[in-house]
Design a protein around this motif. Structure first.
Motif, PDB file in Angstrom:
ATOM      1  N   GLU A 320       0.841  -1.193   0.000  1.00 36.93           N
ATOM      2  CA  GLU A 320       0.000   0.000   0.000  1.00 36.93           C
ATOM      3  C   GLU A 320       0.880   1.248   0.000  1.00 36.93           C
ATOM      4  OE1 GLU A 320      -3.308   0.050  -0.188  1.00 36.93           O
ATOM      5  OE2 GLU A 320      -3.322  -2.160  -0.310  1.00 36.93           O
ATOM      6  N   GLN A 321       0.396   2.304  -0.627  1.00 33.20           N
ATOM      7  CA  GLN A 321       1.141   3.562  -0.603  1.00 33.20           C
ATOM      8  C   GLN A 321       1.070   4.181   0.786  1.00 33.20           C
ATOM      9  OE1 GLN A 321      -0.539   6.197  -3.537  1.00 33.20           O
ATOM     10  NE2 GLN A 321      -2.339   6.667  -2.325  1.00 33.20           N
ATOM     11  N   ARG A 322       2.059   5.027   1.086  1.00 29.54           N
ATOM     12  CA  ARG A 322       2.149   5.636   2.408  1.00 29.54           C
ATOM     13  C   ARG A 322       1.234   6.853   2.482  1.00 29.54           C
ATOM     14  NH1 ARG A 322       8.160   7.136   3.448  1.00 29.54           N
ATOM     15  NH2 ARG A 322       7.909   7.997   1.349  1.00 29.54           N
ATOM     16  N   ALA A 323      -0.017   6.633   2.800  1.00 32.95           N
ATOM     17  CA  ALA A 323      -0.995   7.719   2.864  1.00 32.95           C
ATOM     18  C   ALA A 323      -0.587   8.749   3.917  1.00 32.95           C
ATOM     19  CB  ALA A 323      -2.374   7.172   3.163  1.00 32.95           C
ATOM     20  N   GLY A 324      -0.759  10.022   3.595  1.00 29.80           N
ATOM     21  CA  GLY A 324      -0.420  11.091   4.520  1.00 29.80           C
ATOM     22  C   GLY A 324       0.997  11.597   4.384  1.00 29.80           C
ATOM     23  N   HIS A 325       1.816  10.932   3.560  1.00 31.28           N
ATOM     24  CA  HIS A 325       3.191  11.393   3.349  1.00 31.28           C
ATOM     25  C   HIS A 325       3.176  12.707   2.575  1.00 31.28           C
ATOM     26  CE1 HIS A 325       7.500  11.069   2.869  1.00 31.28           C
ATOM     27  NE2 HIS A 325       7.401  11.143   1.561  1.00 31.28           N
ATOM     28  N   ARG A 326       4.073  13.619   2.932  1.00 32.68           N
ATOM     29  CA  ARG A 326       4.120  14.944   2.308  1.00 32.68           C
ATOM     30  C   ARG A 326       5.463  15.168   1.624  1.00 32.68           C
ATOM     31  NH1 ARG A 326       3.549  20.379   5.911  1.00 32.68           N
ATOM     32  NH2 ARG A 326       5.351  19.375   6.919  1.00 32.68           N
ATOM     33  N   TYR A 327       5.441  15.957   0.556  1.00 36.08           N
ATOM     34  CA  TYR A 327       6.645  16.286  -0.203  1.00 36.08           C
ATOM     35  C   TYR A 327       6.699  17.791  -0.400  1.00 36.08           C
ATOM     36  CZ  TYR A 327      10.092  15.908  -4.023  1.00 36.08           C
ATOM     37  OH  TYR A 327      11.208  15.990  -4.834  1.00 36.08           O
ATOM     38  N   LEU A 328       7.871  18.400  -0.126  1.00 39.43           N
ATOM     39  CA  LEU A 328       8.058  19.843  -0.270  1.00 39.43           C
ATOM     40  C   LEU A 328       9.280  20.130  -1.123  1.00 39.43           C
ATOM     41  CD1 LEU A 328       7.529  21.194   3.385  1.00 39.43           C
ATOM     42  CD2 LEU A 328       5.896  21.263   1.501  1.00 39.43           C
ATOM     43  N   VAL A 329       9.163  21.083  -2.018  1.00 36.91           N
ATOM     44  CA  VAL A 329      10.290  21.562  -2.820  1.00 36.91           C
ATOM     45  C   VAL A 329      10.682  22.921  -2.259  1.00 36.91           C
ATOM     46  CG1 VAL A 329      11.152  22.052  -5.138  1.00 36.91           C
ATOM     47  CG2 VAL A 329       9.336  20.344  -4.811  1.00 36.91           C
ATOM     48  N   GLU A 330      11.758  22.951  -1.491  1.00 37.80           N
ATOM     49  CA  GLU A 330      12.055  24.096  -0.641  1.00 37.80           C
ATOM     50  C   GLU A 330      12.150  25.424  -1.394  1.00 37.80           C
ATOM     51  OE1 GLU A 330      14.936  20.806   0.852  1.00 37.80           O
ATOM     52  OE2 GLU A 330      13.598  21.159  -0.868  1.00 37.80           O
ATOM     53  N   ASN A 331      12.824  25.451  -2.535  1.00 42.22           N
ATOM     54  CA  ASN A 331      13.102  26.722  -3.198  1.00 42.22           C
ATOM     55  C   ASN A 331      11.879  27.342  -3.865  1.00 42.22           C
ATOM     56  OD1 ASN A 331      13.401  24.462  -4.980  1.00 42.22           O
ATOM     57  ND2 ASN A 331      14.249  25.836  -6.528  1.00 42.22           N
ATOM     58  N   ILE A 332      10.832  26.556  -4.114  1.00 40.45           N
ATOM     59  CA  ILE A 332       9.636  27.134  -4.727  1.00 40.45           C
ATOM     60  C   ILE A 332       8.422  27.108  -3.794  1.00 40.45           C
ATOM     61  CG2 ILE A 332      10.399  26.648  -7.073  1.00 40.45           C
ATOM     62  CD1 ILE A 332       8.465  24.283  -7.128  1.00 40.45           C
ATOM     63  N   ASP A 333       8.478  26.335  -2.713  1.00 42.64           N
ATOM     64  CA  ASP A 333       7.301  26.267  -1.850  1.00 42.64           C
ATOM     65  C   ASP A 333       7.141  27.516  -0.993  1.00 42.64           C
ATOM     66  OD1 ASP A 333       4.991  24.803  -0.862  1.00 42.64           O
ATOM     67  OD2 ASP A 333       6.061  24.716   1.040  1.00 42.64           O
ATOM     68  N   LEU A 334       8.233  28.184  -0.657  1.00 41.32           N
ATOM     69  CA  LEU A 334       8.114  29.395   0.167  1.00 41.32           C
ATOM     70  C   LEU A 334       7.315  30.482  -0.556  1.00 41.32           C
ATOM     71  CD1 LEU A 334       8.798  30.716   2.840  1.00 41.32           C
ATOM     72  CD2 LEU A 334      10.948  31.521   1.839  1.00 41.32           C
ATOM     73  N   PRO A 335       7.671  30.847  -1.805  1.00 43.25           N
ATOM     74  CA  PRO A 335       6.827  31.842  -2.487  1.00 43.25           C
ATOM     75  C   PRO A 335       5.428  31.310  -2.790  1.00 43.25           C
ATOM     76  CG  PRO A 335       8.507  30.986  -3.983  1.00 43.25           C
ATOM     77  CD  PRO A 335       8.854  30.494  -2.615  1.00 43.25           C
ATOM     78  N   ALA A 336       5.309  30.010  -3.050  1.00 38.26           N
ATOM     79  CA  ALA A 336       3.984  29.435  -3.299  1.00 38.26           C
ATOM     80  C   ALA A 336       3.108  29.534  -2.059  1.00 38.26           C
ATOM     81  CB  ALA A 336       4.124  27.980  -3.740  1.00 38.26           C
ATOM     82  N   PHE A 337       3.684  29.243  -0.903  1.00 41.63           N
ATOM     83  CA  PHE A 337       2.930  29.321   0.352  1.00 41.63           C
ATOM     84  C   PHE A 337       2.398  30.734   0.573  1.00 41.63           C
ATOM     85  CE2 PHE A 337       2.768  30.191   4.920  1.00 41.63           C
ATOM     86  CZ  PHE A 337       1.916  29.174   5.356  1.00 41.63           C
TER      87      PHE A 337
END
Length: 416
Positions: A320-337
């Motif tokens: 089964e896939q790991r439900a609830g797992h999160r992925y962040l791309v640091e250099n673009i997530d800050l302005p996206a947030f």
């Protein structure tokens, strides 16, 4: 393998780490010796080879074969962009002696990477997709503008034009007929765009599917997740995403792949339209997606590991896939947030809390790619500010005057 100049590609670093941590010797084509991928501790060898995507295919194939001969044994070939995926598919016979890769219909990846080709396949097989038009002239655009419901979305017709002279810089929302006609005047006699129905973000959710299919188009690994943020907002590459189980979406993707007969790794972008309750296929990437490390099953299998195991004659463990797992791309997530917070947009299906988080760049066992990314990401911005200061100072502009520099670069430019 990659074609074109986008050194800050976290997907390539992810693939190197994913297999390298298991002891697989890893090699990569890089823009130079100082890219994040080239400096990973898990890379056995970097092959600096600056390409633009405009080279003759025969030149690219010969260069790839030279690299294969230097490695000296059959190697699993993993494309990280559409150009590489299409090149491999269309030159399977020349490449099969040096490399291992999924065998698929030679023309299929090019059709899937094309907006027109994908739309035709969706229509043929009954897969929902946004309504779309493919103008052949300025007159066609005038006809479209006279009866269209705005806003609409404009995209380049072919993925490959981003290496040449694209009509638009990326997915572009156009809010009026007047604005569309003004843009179209610069597209020449053959516009090379798709005019697509706009799915309002207030009534939609962005979903992703990653999977690996064998020679019979049977999924050996299948994952679903929801995109929380992207950059540019609502239209760019994934900045933050969660694993969320979605059997309906997995079935839709699996049936479509079976119908078209594709083999290999896929990265799909779909938008759930709450107005009619349907998942609409926006993009089909016939290769590894940059955010593939979001997904891993309980047996530790991601799509890159699944391909490696399968092509080297071993079984692919299920789980089964790991439900609830999160992925962040640091250099673009800050302005996206920041952008998403200002807009007030939230994704209903995103979990309130992640069970664990994987960062695209920062890894304790492989720090050089992260710090190299920071240097290469920040430097263009600092250089641009310095150039603006010099221009401002040299022109003797009075205090309070703002000058617009049209040469602004896009840090971290890459593809999804």
């Amino acid at each position: 393998m990659k074609i074109g100049n986008y050194p800050l590609h976290h997907g390539g670093v992810g693939a190197i780490r994913s297999l390298g941590r298991l002891g697989v010797p890893m090699y990569a084509i890089t823009e130079d010796r100082w890219t994040p991928a080239a400096l990973s501790r898990y890379l056995r060898g970097a092959y600096p080879w600056p390409t633009t995507g405009t080279e003759p295919p025969e030149q690219l194939v010969e260069g790839l074969l030279r690299i294969g001969r230097r490695i000296g044994r059959p190697s699993v070939l993993i494309p990280t962009d559409e150009e590489a995926a299409v090149l491999i598919a269309e030159h399977q016979e020349e490449l099969k002696g040096e490399f291992l890769f999924p065998r698929t219909e030679p023309e299929l990846p090019r059709r899937l990477a094309s907006k027109r080709g994908l739309h035709e396949l969706c229509t043929q097989h009954g897969v929902p997709s946004p309504e779309a038009g493919f103008p052949q002239s300025y007159a066609d655009i005038e006809t479209f503008a006279a009866c269209a419901r705005f806003p609409v979305v404009v995209k380049n017709l072919e993925a490959f034009v981003r290496r040449r002279r694209p009509a638009v810089g990326g997915t572009t929302r156009v809010d009026s007929a007047e604005r569309l006609l003004a843009l179209a005047r610069g597209w020449g006699p053959s516009p090379g765009v798709i005019l697509q129905e706009y799915l309002p973000r207030e009534e939609a959710e962005d979903w992703i599917v990653h999977a690996y299919f064998d020679q019979d188009s049977t999924p050996l690994a299948m994952f679903t997740g929801v995109k929380v943020r992207s950059w540019p907002p609502h239209a760019g590459m994934t900045a933050s995403a969660y694993v969320v189980d979605n059997p309906e979406l997995a079935d839709l993707a699996g049936q479509f792949i079976k119908q078209i007969g594709f083999s290999g790794i896929i990265d799909l972008d779909l938008r759930f339209d709450r107005r009619d309750g349907r998942y609409k296929l926006l993009d089909f990437n016939p290769r590894m997606g940059a955010q593939f490390r979001l997904f891993e099953n309980e047996a530790g299998i991601d799509v890159v590991r699944a391909q490696h195991l399968h092509l080297t004659g071993r079984g692919v463990p299920e789980g089964e896939q790991r439900a609830g797992h999160r992925y962040l791309v640091e250099n673009i997530d800050l302005p996206a947030f920041a952008a998403y917070r200002r807009s007030g947009y939230t994704t209903p299906h995103a979990p309130t809390h992640a069970c664990d988080t994987e960062l695209a760049w920062l890894a304790r066992d492989d720090l050089k790619p992260f710090f190299t990314m920071l240097l290469r990401f920040v430097r263009p911005g600092v250089k641009h500010l310095f150039q603006m200061w010099r221009t401002h100072r040299g022109a003797g502009a009075p205090r309070g005057t703002v000058r617009r520099d049209e040469g602004t670069s896009r840090p971290g430019e890459g593809n999804s």
